[in-house]
Design an enzyme around this catalytic site. Structure first.
Site, PDB file in Angstrom:
ATOM      1  N   TYR A 124       0.845  -1.206   0.000  1.00  0.00           N
ATOM      2  CA  TYR A 124       0.000   0.000   0.000  1.00  0.00           C
ATOM      3  C   TYR A 124       0.884   1.262   0.000  1.00  0.00           C
ATOM      4  CZ  TYR A 124      -2.957   3.716   1.906  1.00  0.00           C
ATOM      5  OH  TYR A 124      -3.597   4.918   2.129  1.00  0.00           O
ATOM      6  N   LYS A 128       1.239   3.949  -3.096  1.00  0.00           N
ATOM      7  CA  LYS A 128       0.834   5.348  -2.902  1.00  0.00           C
ATOM      8  C   LYS A 128       2.015   6.281  -3.227  1.00  0.00           C
ATOM      9  CE  LYS A 128      -2.532   6.900  -1.451  1.00  0.00           C
ATOM     10  NZ  LYS A 128      -3.743   7.406  -2.178  1.00  0.00           N
TER      11      LYS A 128
HETATM   12  N1  LIG Z   1      -8.051   5.864   5.653  1.00  0.00           N
HETATM   13  C1  LIG Z   1      -6.865   6.208   6.128  1.00  0.00           C
HETATM   14  O1  LIG Z   1      -6.491   5.886   7.268  1.00  0.00           O
HETATM   15  C2  LIG Z   1      -5.915   7.036   5.299  1.00  0.00           C
HETATM   16  C3  LIG Z   1      -4.717   7.446   5.880  1.00  0.00           C
HETATM   17  C4  LIG Z   1      -3.851   8.224   5.128  1.00  0.00           C
HETATM   18  C5  LIG Z   1      -4.171   8.573   3.830  1.00  0.00           C
HETATM   19  N2  LIG Z   1      -5.332   8.137   3.268  1.00  0.00           N
HETATM   20  C6  LIG Z   1      -5.618   8.528   1.878  1.00  0.00           C
HETATM   21  O2  LIG Z   1      -6.707   9.432   1.889  1.00  0.00           O
HETATM   22  C7  LIG Z   1      -7.477   9.283   0.692  1.00  0.00           C
HETATM   23  C8  LIG Z   1      -8.943   9.086   1.062  1.00  0.00           C
HETATM   24  O3  LIG Z   1      -9.050   7.916   1.863  1.00  0.00           O
HETATM   25  P1  LIG Z   1     -10.429   7.462   2.554  1.00  0.00           P
HETATM   26  O4  LIG Z   1     -10.080   6.980   3.915  1.00  0.00           O
HETATM   27  O5  LIG Z   1     -11.453   8.506   2.371  1.00  0.00           O
HETATM   28  O6  LIG Z   1     -10.772   6.203   1.671  1.00  0.00           O
HETATM   29  P2  LIG Z   1     -12.061   5.251   1.709  1.00  0.00           P
HETATM   30  O7  LIG Z   1     -13.062   5.719   2.671  1.00  0.00           O
HETATM   31  O8  LIG Z   1     -11.524   3.857   1.781  1.00  0.00           O
HETATM   32  O9  LIG Z   1     -12.638   5.511   0.262  1.00  0.00           O
HETATM   33  C9  LIG Z   1     -11.932   5.131  -0.868  1.00  0.00           C
HETATM   34  C10 LIG Z   1     -12.816   5.340  -2.041  1.00  0.00           C
HETATM   35  O10 LIG Z   1     -12.107   4.845  -3.183  1.00  0.00           O
HETATM   36  C11 LIG Z   1     -13.028   4.108  -3.940  1.00  0.00           C
HETATM   37  N3  LIG Z   1     -12.350   3.127  -4.773  1.00  0.00           N
HETATM   38  C12 LIG Z   1     -11.655   2.039  -4.404  1.00  0.00           C
HETATM   39  N4  LIG Z   1     -11.215   1.381  -5.489  1.00  0.00           N
HETATM   40  C13 LIG Z   1     -11.637   2.092  -6.557  1.00  0.00           C
HETATM   41  C14 LIG Z   1     -11.515   1.951  -7.955  1.00  0.00           C
HETATM   42  N5  LIG Z   1     -10.905   0.892  -8.499  1.00  0.00           N
HETATM   43  N6  LIG Z   1     -12.061   2.888  -8.763  1.00  0.00           N
HETATM   44  C15 LIG Z   1     -12.730   3.936  -8.254  1.00  0.00           C
HETATM   45  N7  LIG Z   1     -12.903   4.129  -6.941  1.00  0.00           N
HETATM   46  C16 LIG Z   1     -12.353   3.216  -6.103  1.00  0.00           C
HETATM   47  C17 LIG Z   1     -13.939   3.444  -2.928  1.00  0.00           C
HETATM   48  O11 LIG Z   1     -15.109   3.025  -3.565  1.00  0.00           O
HETATM   49  P3  LIG Z   1     -16.213   2.133  -2.807  1.00  0.00           P
HETATM   50  O12 LIG Z   1     -17.036   3.137  -2.026  1.00  0.00           O
HETATM   51  O13 LIG Z   1     -16.944   1.497  -3.952  1.00  0.00           O
HETATM   52  O14 LIG Z   1     -15.451   1.167  -1.951  1.00  0.00           O
HETATM   53  C18 LIG Z   1     -14.134   4.582  -1.944  1.00  0.00           C
HETATM   54  O15 LIG Z   1     -15.178   5.438  -2.353  1.00  0.00           O
HETATM   55  C19 LIG Z   1      -6.843   8.117  -0.062  1.00  0.00           C
HETATM   56  O16 LIG Z   1      -5.953   8.617  -1.009  1.00  0.00           O
HETATM   57  C20 LIG Z   1      -6.075   7.368   1.009  1.00  0.00           C
HETATM   58  O17 LIG Z   1      -4.982   6.662   0.464  1.00  0.00           O
HETATM   59  C21 LIG Z   1      -6.231   7.397   3.987  1.00  0.00           C
END
Ligand SMILES: NC(=O)c1ccc[n+]([C@@H]2O[C@H](COP(=O)([O-])OP(=O)(O)OC[C@H]3O[C@@H](n4cnc5c(N)ncnc54)[C@H](OP(=O)(O)O)[C@@H]3O)[C@@H](O)[C@H]2O)c1
Length: 294
Positions: A124, A128
Site C-alpha cells: 500500500y 501510494k
Molecule cells: N483511511 C486512512 O487511514 C488514510 C490514511 C492516510 C491517507 N489516506 C488517503 O486518503 C485518501 C482518502 O481515503 P479514505 O479513507 O477517504 O478512503 P475510503 O473511505 O476507503 O474511500 C476510498 C474510495 O475509493 C473508492 N475506490 C476504491 N477502489 C476504486 C476503484 N478501483 N475505482 C474507483 N474508486 C475506487 C472506494 O469506492 P467504494 O465506495 O466502492 O469502496 C471509496 O469510495 C486516499 O488517497 C487514502 O490513500 C487514507
C-alpha cells in the site's frame, strides 16, 4: 469553479462534496462510473464531466489485502493517478490528490516533514508513493496532500470499530507501539476547501506551489491512546462493556497482520500552514467534534 470528486462514497470523498458545495457545482463519481482499476478508460470518462478542479479521493486502501493484490493496488494507487494528472494538465485543471503517512518507515521518531525520505514498508505505502511520483511527473498544477490515520464516523473506520468492540467484546486490546496523527476527514476536507477558495488565478497560484504537503491534525497519539479517547468521547458510554480505563495495551506483533505498519508516522503540517495559512485542530478536539455529530 466546477469540481469533480472521485471516490464519491469514501470517507473523504463524501466530506469533500459537502465542504466544496458553497464554492460551486460539485459532481462526484463512484467506482462504477469511474473505475481507477481501468486507467486507459479514464480520459474518455473524465471528458464527459468538465471541471476546473479534479479531486482524487479514491484509492485502494486495504493495507493488508494489498499485500496479496499488489497489481491491482499499483494500478489504482499509482498508474491511475498518473493518468489523472496527465489528463488534468492537458485539460487545464488543477489536480488535488491525497496520499499517506505509510510512505514512511517510522524509524525517525519525530513528526515527518516533506523533506524526509520516504521508505514504505508495505505494498500500500509503496504504491501510494509511486502515485505521488506519477502525479509529479506529469508536471501539471497539482497538490499532493499526505494525511495520516484518516477516520470518519459514518463509514467503517478505526473509530467505529473501537466503538463496536467496546459494546460487543469482553476485552479490547489495542496496539500501543504504533504512533500517528488521527485526522478527521472533515478537517482535511476543510483544509482542501481553504486552499481552493483563495480567489482568482487558482491554477497559476497552485501551479507555482505544486508539490507534496503534509496535512494532518495537530499532535500525535498511539493507537491505544486514540482508542481510550474515542471511548471517553462516546456519547453512548452507558452501552460500553469495556470502558476507556480498561482497554488493554497490546503490541502490533500480536495481531499478525500481513502488512507491516510504521511504528511512528505522525506528520508535521508546518509547510502547509506557512504556504496556505491554515492549521488543522489538535486531534482530540477534532475527535470530540466528530463524536458529537457536528
Ligand atoms: N483511511 C486512512 O487511514 C488514510 C490514511 C492516510 C491517507 N489516506 C488517503 O486518503 C485518501 C482518502 O481515503 P479514505 O479513507 O477517504 O478512503 P475510503 O473511505 O476507503 O474511500 C476510498 C474510495 O475509493 C473508492 N475506490 C476504491 N477502489 C476504486 C476503484 N478501483 N475505482 C474507483 N474508486 C475506487 C472506494 O469506492 P467504494 O465506495 O466502492 O469502496 C471509496 O469510495 C486516499 O488517497 C487514502 O490513500 C487514507
Amino acid at each position: 469553479m466546477r469540481f469533480l470528486v472521485l471516490g464519491e462514497n469514501g470517507q473523504l470523498g463524501w466530506e469533500l462534496q459537502r465542504a466544496l458545495a458553497p464554492l460551486g457545482p460539485v459532481l462526484a463519481l463512484d467506482r462504477r462510473q469511474c473505475d481507477l482499476a481501468d486507467p486507459r478508460r479514464l480520459p474518455a470518462v473524465l471528458r464527459r464531466f468538465p471541471a476546473d478542479v479534479l479531486l482524487n479521493a479514491a484509492a485502494y486502501n486495504d493495507v493488508d489485502l494489498a499485500e496479496s493484490e499488489p497489481d491491482l493496488a499499483r494500478t489504482v494507487n499509482a498508474e491511475a493517478p498518473g493518468v489523472l494528472a496527465a489528463y488534468a494538465r492537458d485539460a487545464g485543471q488543477v489536480l488535488i490528490h491525497y496520499s499517506t503517512d505509510y510512505v514512511f518507515d517510522g524509524d525517525l521518531r519525530r513528526p515527518y516533514t516533506e523533506a524526509d525520505r520516504p521508505h514504505p514498508l508495505s505494498v500500500y505505502g509503496r504504491t501510494k508513493l509511486e502515485g505521488e511520483e506519477a502525479v509529479q511527473k506529469a508536471e501539471g498544477a497539482h497538490l499532493i496532500l499526505r494525511t495520516s490515520w484518516l477516520y470518519s464516523v459514518r463509514r467503517s473506520s478505526f473509530v467505529t470499530r473501537v466503538l463496536e468492540w467496546s459494546r460487543n467484546r469482553p476485552e479490547v486490546r489495542i496496539a500501543e507501539d504504533q504512533v500517528g496523527t488521527p485526522t478527521w476527514c472533515r478537517t482535511l476536507a476543510q483544509a482542501t476547501v481553504h486552499v481552493l477558495s483563495q480567489g482568482e488565478g487558482l491554477r497559476e497560484r497552485l501551479g507555482r506551489r505544486s508539490g507534496v504537503y503534509h496535512v494532518a491534525c495537530a499532535g500525535a497519539a498511539s493507537r491505544w491512546e486514540w482508542a481510550c479517547e474515542i471511548l471517553r468521547c462516546d456519547p453512548k458510554r452507558s452501552e460500553q462493556r469495556v470502558g476507556p480505563d480498561s482497554i488493554q495495551r497490546a503490541q502490533s506483533r500480536e495481531f499478525h497482520t500481513p502488512a507491516a505498519r510504521p511504528a511512528f508516522s505522525a506528520l508535521a503540517s508546518t509547510l502547509f500552514q506557512l504556504q496556505f495559512g491554515f492549521s488543522l485542530p489538535p486531534w482530540q478536539e477534532a475527535l470530540r467534534a466528530a463524536m458529537q455529530g457536528d
